[in-house]
Design a protein around this motif. Structure first.
Motif, PDB file in Angstrom:
ATOM      1  N   ARG A   1      40.480  36.931  29.436  1.00 44.73           N
ATOM      2  CA  ARG A   1      41.748  36.482  28.848  1.00 44.73           C
ATOM      3  C   ARG A   1      42.740  36.134  29.964  1.00 44.73           C
TER       4      ARG A   1
ATOM      5  N   TYR B   1      44.497  32.357  31.336  1.00 48.03           N
ATOM      6  CA  TYR B   1      45.912  31.999  31.541  1.00 48.03           C
ATOM      7  C   TYR B   1      46.068  31.206  32.837  1.00 48.03           C
TER       8      TYR B   1
ATOM      9  N   GLU C   1      44.238  27.728  32.668  1.00 52.13           N
ATOM     10  CA  GLU C   1      45.021  26.756  31.902  1.00 52.13           C
ATOM     11  C   GLU C   1      46.174  26.202  32.746  1.00 52.13           C
TER      12      GLU C   1
ATOM     13  N   VAL D   1      52.356  32.139  35.876  1.00 51.53           N
ATOM     14  CA  VAL D   1      51.438  33.017  35.143  1.00 51.53           C
ATOM     15  C   VAL D   1      51.723  34.470  35.506  1.00 51.53           C
TER      16      VAL D   1
END
Length: 133
Positions: A17, A21, A24, A110
């Protein structure tokens, strides 16, 4: 015991997960977090041998070599013979420097998002707990 109680499964899910982030955010630059991280480490240590880089990132030399070849094909890293002809050395190319420069604020964003989600105390606690492993 359910699958969610297995520490390995929980950590792997969280890792995927969190990686997503970063992936992306870095996608517009054409790199993923693993490549960006390796590029950062090469830049910090350059010129660096595959062996020394592998020790730094805690990966075996052959894995680092394969990943470095990908970065070389992308034009982000230069691989040259070292002082000892059996060992290659890595440096970040001009294009790689551009990726690092453009990627730094994306990476920072992030980081800030995760810190915001966890809170400063939660983020510090997470770092301490993971370091204990």
């Amino acid at each position: 015991m359910t699958k969610d109680l297995c520490h390995c499964i929980v950590l792997r899910k969280a890792s995927r997960r969190v990686s997503s982030y970063y992936d992306e955010a870095l996608q517009p630059l054409g790199v993923n977090i693993a490549q960006f991280s390796l590029l950062r480490n090469i830049n910090r240590m350059a010129p660096v041998s595959l062996t020394d880089l592998g020790q730094r990132v805690e990966l075996d030399r052959s894995t680092v070599g394969r990943n470095a070849k990908v970065l070389e094909r992308m034009g982000l890293v230069d691989i040259r013979p070292g002082k000892d002809q059996r060992e290659a050395t890595l440096t970040v190319s001009e294009a790689g420097q551009a990726v690092l420069t453009e990627g730094a604020p994306l990476w920072d964003g992030v980081q800030a998002g995760i810190e915001s989600r966890l809170g400063p105390d939660g983020a510090e606690q997470l770092r301490r707990l993971l370091a204990a492993l």
